[in-house]
Design a protein around this motif. Sequence first.
Motif, PDB file in Angstrom:
ATOM      1  N   ALA A 197       3.541   5.558  -5.776  1.00  0.00           N
ATOM      2  CA  ALA A 197       3.420   5.638  -7.238  1.00  0.00           C
ATOM      3  C   ALA A 197       2.371   6.594  -7.580  1.00  0.00           C
ATOM      4  N   SER A 198       1.066   6.306  -6.837  1.00  0.00           N
ATOM      5  CA  SER A 198       0.125   7.397  -7.306  1.00  0.00           C
ATOM      6  C   SER A 198       0.391   8.828  -7.166  1.00  0.00           C
ATOM      7  N   ALA A 199       1.002   9.172  -5.846  1.00  0.00           N
ATOM      8  CA  ALA A 199       1.331  10.573  -6.111  1.00  0.00           C
ATOM      9  C   ALA A 199       2.274  11.130  -7.176  1.00  0.00           C
ATOM     10  N   LEU A 200       3.227  10.102  -7.534  1.00  0.00           N
ATOM     11  CA  LEU A 200       4.043  10.551  -8.658  1.00  0.00           C
ATOM     12  C   LEU A 200       3.484  10.772 -10.015  1.00  0.00           C
ATOM     13  N   VAL A 201       2.353   9.634 -10.436  1.00  0.00           N
ATOM     14  CA  VAL A 201       1.762   9.980 -11.338  1.00  0.00           C
ATOM     15  C   VAL A 201       0.688  10.992 -11.586  1.00  0.00           C
ATOM     16  N   ILE A 202       0.012  11.453 -10.331  1.00  0.00           N
ATOM     17  CA  ILE A 202      -0.610  12.424 -10.319  1.00  0.00           C
ATOM     18  C   ILE A 202       0.106  13.840 -10.556  1.00  0.00           C
ATOM     19  N   GLY A 203       1.282  13.922 -10.101  1.00  0.00           N
ATOM     20  CA  GLY A 203       2.088  15.045  -9.955  1.00  0.00           C
ATOM     21  C   GLY A 203       2.530  15.425 -11.406  1.00  0.00           C
ATOM     22  N   MET A 204       2.946  14.195 -12.107  1.00  0.00           N
ATOM     23  CA  MET A 204       3.101  14.118 -13.531  1.00  0.00           C
ATOM     24  C   MET A 204       2.306  14.962 -14.357  1.00  0.00           C
ATOM     25  N   MET A 205       0.971  14.262 -14.021  1.00  0.00           N
ATOM     26  CA  MET A 205      -0.468  14.854 -14.911  1.00  0.00           C
ATOM     27  C   MET A 205      -0.507  15.989 -14.818  1.00  0.00           C
ATOM     28  N   ILE A 206      -0.225  16.806 -13.650  1.00  0.00           N
ATOM     29  CA  ILE A 206      -0.682  18.064 -13.343  1.00  0.00           C
ATOM     30  C   ILE A 206       0.574  19.021 -13.981  1.00  0.00           C
ATOM     31  N   THR A 207       1.891  18.456 -13.839  1.00  0.00           N
ATOM     32  CA  THR A 207       2.866  19.192 -14.444  1.00  0.00           C
ATOM     33  C   THR A 207       2.666  19.216 -16.079  1.00  0.00           C
ATOM     34  N   PHE A 208       2.298  17.991 -16.572  1.00  0.00           N
ATOM     35  CA  PHE A 208       2.048  18.068 -18.298  1.00  0.00           C
ATOM     36  C   PHE A 208       0.829  18.960 -18.270  1.00  0.00           C
ATOM     37  N   GLY A 209      -0.365  18.825 -17.530  1.00  0.00           N
ATOM     38  CA  GLY A 209      -1.297  19.716 -17.994  1.00  0.00           C
ATOM     39  C   GLY A 209      -1.237  21.156 -18.022  1.00  0.00           C
ATOM     40  N   GLN A 224       0.835  -1.236  -0.077  1.00  0.00           N
ATOM     41  CA  GLN A 224      -0.031  -0.256  -0.036  1.00  0.00           C
ATOM     42  C   GLN A 224       0.931   1.381   0.125  1.00  0.00           C
ATOM     43  N   ALA A 225       2.022   1.245   0.771  1.00  0.00           N
ATOM     44  CA  ALA A 225       2.842   2.585   0.771  1.00  0.00           C
ATOM     45  C   ALA A 225       3.403   2.719  -0.583  1.00  0.00           C
ATOM     46  N   VAL A 226       3.829   1.712  -1.336  1.00  0.00           N
ATOM     47  CA  VAL A 226       4.541   1.709  -2.664  1.00  0.00           C
ATOM     48  C   VAL A 226       3.353   2.184  -3.741  1.00  0.00           C
ATOM     49  N   MET A 227       1.866   1.800  -3.574  1.00  0.00           N
ATOM     50  CA  MET A 227       0.881   2.261  -4.303  1.00  0.00           C
ATOM     51  C   MET A 227       0.869   3.700  -4.004  1.00  0.00           C
ATOM     52  N   LYS A 228       0.824   4.113  -2.841  1.00  0.00           N
ATOM     53  CA  LYS A 228       0.508   5.686  -2.438  1.00  0.00           C
ATOM     54  C   LYS A 228       1.679   6.413  -3.216  1.00  0.00           C
TER      55      LYS A 228
END
Length: 280
Positions: free
Chosen positions: A204-216, A198-202
């Motif tokens: 990874a999810s935070a990293l993906v969301i950050g990348m999506m916000i930066t790209f947007g 669960q810690a790894v998934m959290k």
Amino acid sequence: MFWGGERLKDELGDLIDGYDVKRIDRAAYRLRVGGDVYVSPTGEPNDPRNKPKKPLGVGESFTIPAGQFGFILTEELIRVPQHAIAFISIRANYKFRGLVNVSGFHVDPHYEGKLLFSVFNAGPGAVHLSRGEECFLIWYASLDRPSVLQKKMGFKEIPSDLLGPIATGVESFAGLKSKIDENDKKLNERVATVEREQAVMKWASALVIGMMITFGLKECSLSRPAAAPTAAVLSGVPSPSPTTTPSPAASPSPALTPAPAVTPSPRSLPTTPSAAPSSQ
């Protein structure tokens, strides 16, 4: 009628192999632990007590753990005449430790052979025994008349067919505690693994969301139209002050302004008079 000590002294010499008068205990006779025993498995992994049936050496000891069964063969070979019946039990000091006889309480008339005791340890701790220990008691009682009975042969060793029901282990309190501890350990390991996942998934999810916000944000800045120059940009160009009157000295000189070139026509060219001859 039960036989008293004096009659036991008279009769047991012919009825018990290895008879010793010192083992007469009032109206009973003390029987010893023999050389063949079996104890049910405890269910605990790598427990050295989980052994198959084996013979005991002279004076060799063994234990019956709490909540486990045991088969114990007597050292003595006994006989019960046709006109008598025998009763068997465990001595009181072993009962106080929790050892209970569950094999039966009598020996049939015209029996010959060793006795096999089936015992259960109902106490809180292990019961320690050794070969030759005077653990059991036997009483004799006369029948009202003898019976013509076929001889009943007893045991010479522990039969293997009796070991099947308890060879897989008995669900004692100690065995249940061992299983509970083992399951608890496995559950804790599983919970720790799930928490790590669960810690790894959290992360990874935070990293993906950050990348999506930066790209947007980057896409929005590229697709927005260019804005008109602001006042700050225009303020860099100097403009004439309306209250300032230019002085004549400050006005540009006509000589400094180039005049357009005029090509004179032939008619407008002045006629230059020829020079008068000089006088001699």
